[in-house]
Design a protein around this motif. Structure first.
Motif, PDB file in Angstrom:
ATOM      1  N   VAL A  84      -4.508  10.294   5.410  1.00  0.00           N
ATOM      2  CA  VAL A  84      -4.780   8.862   5.322  1.00  0.00           C
ATOM      3  C   VAL A  84      -6.024   8.561   6.152  1.00  0.00           C
ATOM      4  O   VAL A  84      -6.132   8.985   7.304  1.00  0.00           O
ATOM      5  N   GLN A 142       1.936  -6.003   7.481  1.00  0.00           N
ATOM      6  CA  GLN A 142       1.421  -5.398   6.248  1.00  0.00           C
ATOM      7  C   GLN A 142       2.470  -4.443   5.689  1.00  0.00           C
ATOM      8  O   GLN A 142       3.084  -3.680   6.434  1.00  0.00           O
ATOM      9  N   VAL A 150      -8.222  -1.067  11.179  1.00  0.00           N
ATOM     10  CA  VAL A 150      -7.461  -1.653  12.282  1.00  0.00           C
ATOM     11  C   VAL A 150      -8.448  -2.309  13.235  1.00  0.00           C
ATOM     12  O   VAL A 150      -9.321  -1.642  13.800  1.00  0.00           O
ATOM     13  N   THR A 208     -10.728   5.024   0.129  1.00  0.00           N
ATOM     14  CA  THR A 208      -9.731   4.007   0.479  1.00  0.00           C
ATOM     15  C   THR A 208      -9.314   4.266   1.916  1.00  0.00           C
ATOM     16  O   THR A 208      -9.006   5.400   2.279  1.00  0.00           O
ATOM     17  N   SER A 209      -9.324   3.204   2.722  1.00  0.00           N
ATOM     18  CA  SER A 209      -8.978   3.375   4.134  1.00  0.00           C
ATOM     19  C   SER A 209      -8.213   2.165   4.643  1.00  0.00           C
ATOM     20  O   SER A 209      -8.220   1.109   4.032  1.00  0.00           O
ATOM     21  N   ILE A 210      -7.574   2.354   5.781  1.00  0.00           N
ATOM     22  CA  ILE A 210      -6.873   1.280   6.481  1.00  0.00           C
ATOM     23  C   ILE A 210      -7.736   0.910   7.674  1.00  0.00           C
ATOM     24  O   ILE A 210      -8.056   1.771   8.504  1.00  0.00           O
ATOM     25  N   PHE A 269       3.822  -1.239   3.582  1.00  0.00           N
ATOM     26  CA  PHE A 269       3.434   0.117   3.201  1.00  0.00           C
ATOM     27  C   PHE A 269       4.667   0.868   2.708  1.00  0.00           C
ATOM     28  O   PHE A 269       5.786   0.556   3.106  1.00  0.00           O
ATOM     29  N   THR A 294       0.872  -1.180   0.000  1.00  0.00           N
ATOM     30  CA  THR A 294       0.000   0.000   0.000  1.00  0.00           C
ATOM     31  C   THR A 294       0.904   1.222   0.000  1.00  0.00           C
ATOM     32  O   THR A 294       1.790   1.358   0.847  1.00  0.00           O
ATOM     33  N   TRP A 297      -8.579   6.051   8.136  1.00  0.00           N
ATOM     34  CA  TRP A 297      -8.497   4.848   8.952  1.00  0.00           C
ATOM     35  C   TRP A 297      -9.874   4.501   9.491  1.00  0.00           C
ATOM     36  O   TRP A 297     -10.685   5.387   9.761  1.00  0.00           O
ATOM     37  N   TYR A 317       2.810   6.194  12.876  1.00  0.00           N
ATOM     38  CA  TYR A 317       2.246   4.866  12.644  1.00  0.00           C
ATOM     39  C   TYR A 317       3.053   3.798  13.372  1.00  0.00           C
ATOM     40  O   TYR A 317       2.503   2.870  13.964  1.00  0.00           O
ATOM     41  N   TRP A 376     -14.477   5.994  11.785  1.00  0.00           N
ATOM     42  CA  TRP A 376     -13.601   6.454  10.702  1.00  0.00           C
ATOM     43  C   TRP A 376     -12.957   7.785  11.082  1.00  0.00           C
ATOM     44  O   TRP A 376     -13.586   8.639  11.728  1.00  0.00           O
ATOM     45  N   PHE A 421       1.384   5.328   0.171  1.00  0.00           N
ATOM     46  CA  PHE A 421       0.801   6.600   0.608  1.00  0.00           C
ATOM     47  C   PHE A 421       1.550   7.734  -0.069  1.00  0.00           C
ATOM     48  O   PHE A 421       2.728   7.954   0.203  1.00  0.00           O
TER      49      PHE A 421
END
Length: 162
Positions: free
Chosen positions: A115, A61, A82, A78-80, A63, A6, A117, A21, A108, A8
């Motif tokens: 970004v 994952q 968790v 588009t999101s991550i 990135f 992924t 999430w 992060y 969200w 960014f």
């Protein structure tokens, strides 16, 4: 070579984003950092030797954060996601990522780097997929009524019909 990554595209401050992060996940590591070459610097009008990309892993994952400039903008499409084990983990991640960011709804958020999430309890998927549609609907209604961060205790009450 990482098969799927992924990416960014950030206006700048890939270092700050990656540091944030990395602070949130136990199994996080920087894999590689690349720097702007003289040729790219001349063409793009950026400083040679500055950070270009940072390859990193969060919970296994892959990135890459790219200091790409202001040319492209992300959307919430588009999101991550968790999956968090408990409310304490939800709170920690939520509180860190909303600093300078934007609360959206239903778990969200968009962080200060743009970004998006989804910070959710790992039990949410189980509750939402319950074969009893009444239970699943109660959880869905409870979640949709939450303005920002998800409240695990409230979701569990909805699931139990309390």
């Amino acid at each position: 070579m990482r098969k799927i990554v992924t990416y960014f595209w950030l206006e700048g401050d890939a270092e700050g984003a990656v540091d944030t992060y990395m602070s949130l996940f136990k199994d996080a590591k920087i894999v590689n950092t690349t720097y702007v070459t003289e040729a790219v610097a001349e063409m793009a009008g950026v400083k040679a030797g500055s950070v270009s990309t940072i390859d990193f892993e969060l919970q296994g994952q892959n990135f890459t954060a790219l200091n790409g400039g202001p040319f492209y903008k992300r959307t919430e499409a588009t999101s991550i996601l968790v999956n968090c084990k408990d409310q304490a983990e939800i709170d920690k991640i939520w509180d860190t990522l909303t600093k300078g960011g934007k609360v959206v709804s239903c778990g969200w958020l968009t962080d200060k780097w743009g970004v998006t999430w989804q910070i959710v309890p790992e039990s949410l998927d189980i509750m939402m997929r319950d074969p009893d549609p009444v239970k699943a609907n109660r959880v869905s209604e409870a979640m949709l009524g939450m303005e920002g961060k998800l409240d695990l205790a409230e979701l569990e009450k909805a699931y139990k019909g309390e």
